[in-house]
Scaffold this active site. Structure first.
Site, PDB file in Angstrom:
ATOM      1  N   CYS A   1       0.971  -1.020  -0.094  1.00  0.00           N
ATOM      2  CA  CYS A   1      -0.202  -0.153  -0.081  1.00  0.00           C
ATOM      3  C   CYS A   1       0.671   1.453  -0.081  1.00  0.00           C
ATOM      4  O   CYS A   1       0.120   2.430  -0.235  1.00  0.00           O
ATOM      5  CB  CYS A   1      -1.002   0.172   1.068  1.00  0.00           C
ATOM      6  SG  CYS A   1      -2.160  -1.310   1.204  1.00  0.00           S
TER       7      CYS A   1
ATOM      8  N   HIS B   1      -8.676   2.484  -6.037  1.00  0.00           N
ATOM      9  CA  HIS B   1      -9.873   1.758  -5.690  1.00  0.00           C
ATOM     10  C   HIS B   1     -10.973   2.140  -6.153  1.00  0.00           C
ATOM     11  O   HIS B   1     -10.883   3.580  -6.594  1.00  0.00           O
ATOM     12  CB  HIS B   1      -9.843   1.755  -4.130  1.00  0.00           C
ATOM     13  CG  HIS B   1      -8.869   1.318  -3.422  1.00  0.00           C
ATOM     14  ND1 HIS B   1      -8.700  -0.115  -3.231  1.00  0.00           N
ATOM     15  CD2 HIS B   1      -7.870   1.882  -2.665  1.00  0.00           C
ATOM     16  CE1 HIS B   1      -7.482  -0.294  -2.339  1.00  0.00           C
ATOM     17  NE2 HIS B   1      -6.958   1.083  -2.136  1.00  0.00           N
TER      18      HIS B   1
ATOM     19  N   HIS C   1     -11.542  10.512  -9.435  1.00  0.00           N
ATOM     20  CA  HIS C   1     -10.322  10.588 -10.241  1.00  0.00           C
ATOM     21  C   HIS C   1      -9.160  11.215  -9.927  1.00  0.00           C
ATOM     22  O   HIS C   1      -8.571  11.957 -10.678  1.00  0.00           O
ATOM     23  CB  HIS C   1     -10.881  10.749 -11.615  1.00  0.00           C
ATOM     24  CG  HIS C   1     -11.731   9.457 -12.256  1.00  0.00           C
ATOM     25  ND1 HIS C   1     -12.924   9.225 -11.863  1.00  0.00           N
ATOM     26  CD2 HIS C   1     -11.134   8.667 -13.210  1.00  0.00           C
ATOM     27  CE1 HIS C   1     -13.149   8.079 -12.631  1.00  0.00           C
ATOM     28  NE2 HIS C   1     -12.248   7.685 -13.486  1.00  0.00           N
TER      29      HIS C   1
ATOM     30  N   GLU D   1     -13.441   0.314   0.364  1.00  0.00           N
ATOM     31  CA  GLU D   1     -12.467   0.432  -0.861  1.00  0.00           C
ATOM     32  C   GLU D   1     -12.355  -0.845  -1.725  1.00  0.00           C
ATOM     33  O   GLU D   1     -11.618  -0.539  -2.511  1.00  0.00           O
ATOM     34  CB  GLU D   1     -11.146   0.716  -0.083  1.00  0.00           C
ATOM     35  CG  GLU D   1     -10.303  -0.222   0.826  1.00  0.00           C
ATOM     36  CD  GLU D   1      -9.143   0.092   1.321  1.00  0.00           C
ATOM     37  OE1 GLU D   1      -8.780   1.198   1.613  1.00  0.00           O
ATOM     38  OE2 GLU D   1      -8.166  -0.943   1.282  1.00  0.00           O
TER      39      GLU D   1
END
Length: 118
Positions: free
Chosen positions: A24, A30, A68, A107
């Protein structure tokens, strides 16, 4: 009475505070599912708790501001864990929609967080 409405958005992030080598820590994205819950009494005239269009009018701009986007670039989300993102969303939505009682943020289809305010 409890009602809910769901929203979806796609965002990228990385977690700068995880141990070196943690997956991560790398840039990834996600498709988030945000469910907002509202609790209260039905309006005796309207027959509803809150108008779903009112919810959409308030939540859509908040979601659009992170859709986005690289979450790390958003002030307050420099370490954008799902937990911190849920608090950030709560703080943006709750002042405009006081009947907000809970946020559920997924997520992935199998991982998420439930936040009920502080």
């Amino acid at each position: 009475m409890i009602i809910y409405k769901q929203f979806f958005f796609d965002s990228a992030h990385f977690l700068p505070k995880v141990p070196k080598g943690h997956k991560c820590g790398d840039l990834h994205g996600h498709t988030y599912k945000l469910t907002v819950f509202f609790e209260g009494d039905l309006d005796p005239v309207q027959g509803w708790l809150i108008d779903f269009n009112e919810i959409k009018k308030i939540v859509d701009p908040v979601v659009s501001s992170i859709d986005h986007k690289l979450l790390n670039d958003i002030p307050g989300l420099e370490n954008p864990t799902s937990e911190l993102l849920s608090v950030w969303l709560w703080n943006k939505i709750k002042p405009e929609l006081p009947l907000l009682s809970r946020i559920e943020l997924n997520e992935t289809p199998t991982s998420g967080v439930v936040y009920e305010g502080a």
